[in-house]
Design a protein around this motif. Structure first.
Motif, PDB file in Angstrom:
ATOM      1  N   ASN A 149       0.841  -1.283  -0.217  1.00 44.20           N
ATOM      2  CA  ASN A 149       0.225   0.112  -0.258  1.00 44.20           C
ATOM      3  C   ASN A 149       0.800   1.614   0.055  1.00 44.20           C
ATOM      4  O   ASN A 149       0.196   2.321   0.432  1.00 44.20           O
ATOM      5  CB  ASN A 149      -0.939   0.577   1.213  1.00 44.20           C
ATOM      6  N   GLU A 171      -7.388   4.021   7.444  1.00 42.07           N
ATOM      7  CA  GLU A 171      -7.822   2.718   6.755  1.00 42.07           C
ATOM      8  C   GLU A 171      -6.359   1.567   6.709  1.00 42.07           C
ATOM      9  O   GLU A 171      -6.785   0.940   6.436  1.00 42.07           O
ATOM     10  CB  GLU A 171      -6.619   3.972   5.068  1.00 42.07           C
ATOM     11  N   GLN A 175      -7.331  -2.058   7.346  1.00 44.23           N
ATOM     12  CA  GLN A 175      -6.931  -3.862   6.581  1.00 44.23           C
ATOM     13  C   GLN A 175      -6.116  -4.345   7.405  1.00 44.23           C
ATOM     14  O   GLN A 175      -7.309  -5.941   7.432  1.00 44.23           O
ATOM     15  CB  GLN A 175      -5.628  -2.283   5.580  1.00 44.23           C
TER      16      GLN A 175
END
Length: 204
Positions: A149, A171, A175
């Protein structure tokens, strides 16, 4: 050694930047030249200040931005006065996050020698920066998802390298939650408490 185009008689023997912004520079010069460099970093461009530095040698031409000078810190040392070159100062100029992580924004840098193994130190820094508890059994899975990422990246420099960590809040947590729900990260109980195990996805 690299020369600095904007200054006379200041030389650099190690440099690393992150997307064009200075992370670390090791500079040598006479005391007056080093003091000029430090002074000009604090001045606006209209008063002769430096918003960038250009490092040059026969094979390299790299311009790095300074940005807000408050984000930088410095250390200095002096060569013994009896040396052949006179009053020489060694300046280390670096982003503060290379020494003290930005825990609020979950950002940090790790400086490394070119042949230095970064894996254990990188994991320790990720755990330090992350606001969520991370278990050591998750190391491979979490490190790999951060790399995929772009939250963790290696940076090649001149005679020194760096690792950049920049963890997004929501985020990153989302995840991890997805990985747990998918069985990529799992907690197993044993007789002595809890043991965490990380399961690697084939794409890792």
């Amino acid at each position: 050694m690299l020369v600095i185009d904007e200054l006379h008689d200041v030389f650099c023997d190690a440099l690393v930047d992150d997307d064009g912004w200075l992370v670390f520079a090791s500079c040598w010069g006479r005391d007056t030249a080093i003091q000029e460099l430090l002074a000009r970093l604090t001045l606006p461009s209209c008063e002769g200040g430096l918003s960038k530095l250009t490092f040059l040698d026969d094979a390299m031409n790299r311009t790095v931005g300074i940005g807000n000078p408050d984000r930088l810190d410095k250390m200095t040392g002096r060569m013994p006065k009896a040396n052949l070159f006179g009053d020489i100062v060694h300046l280390w100029l670096f982003d503060k996050k290379a020494v003290t992580p930005d825990f609020v924004n979950r950002r940090a840098y790790l400086l490394l020698l070119p042949d230095q193994d970064d894996y254990a130190a990188t994991w320790a820094l990720i755990k330090s920066v992350c606001p969520l508890p991370l278990l050591d059994y998750w190391q491979d899975a979490v490190v790999n998802v951060c790399r995929r990422n772009g939250w963790l990246k290696g940076i090649k420099g001149y005679r020194i390298n760096a690792v950049s960590i920049d963890l997004p809040d929501e985020e990153f947590g989302a995840q991890l939650g997805d990985m747990i729900r998918q069985g990529l990260l799992e907690l197993d109980s044993d007789d002595n408490g809890t043991m965490a195990k990380a399961y690697r996805h084939p794409d890792f």
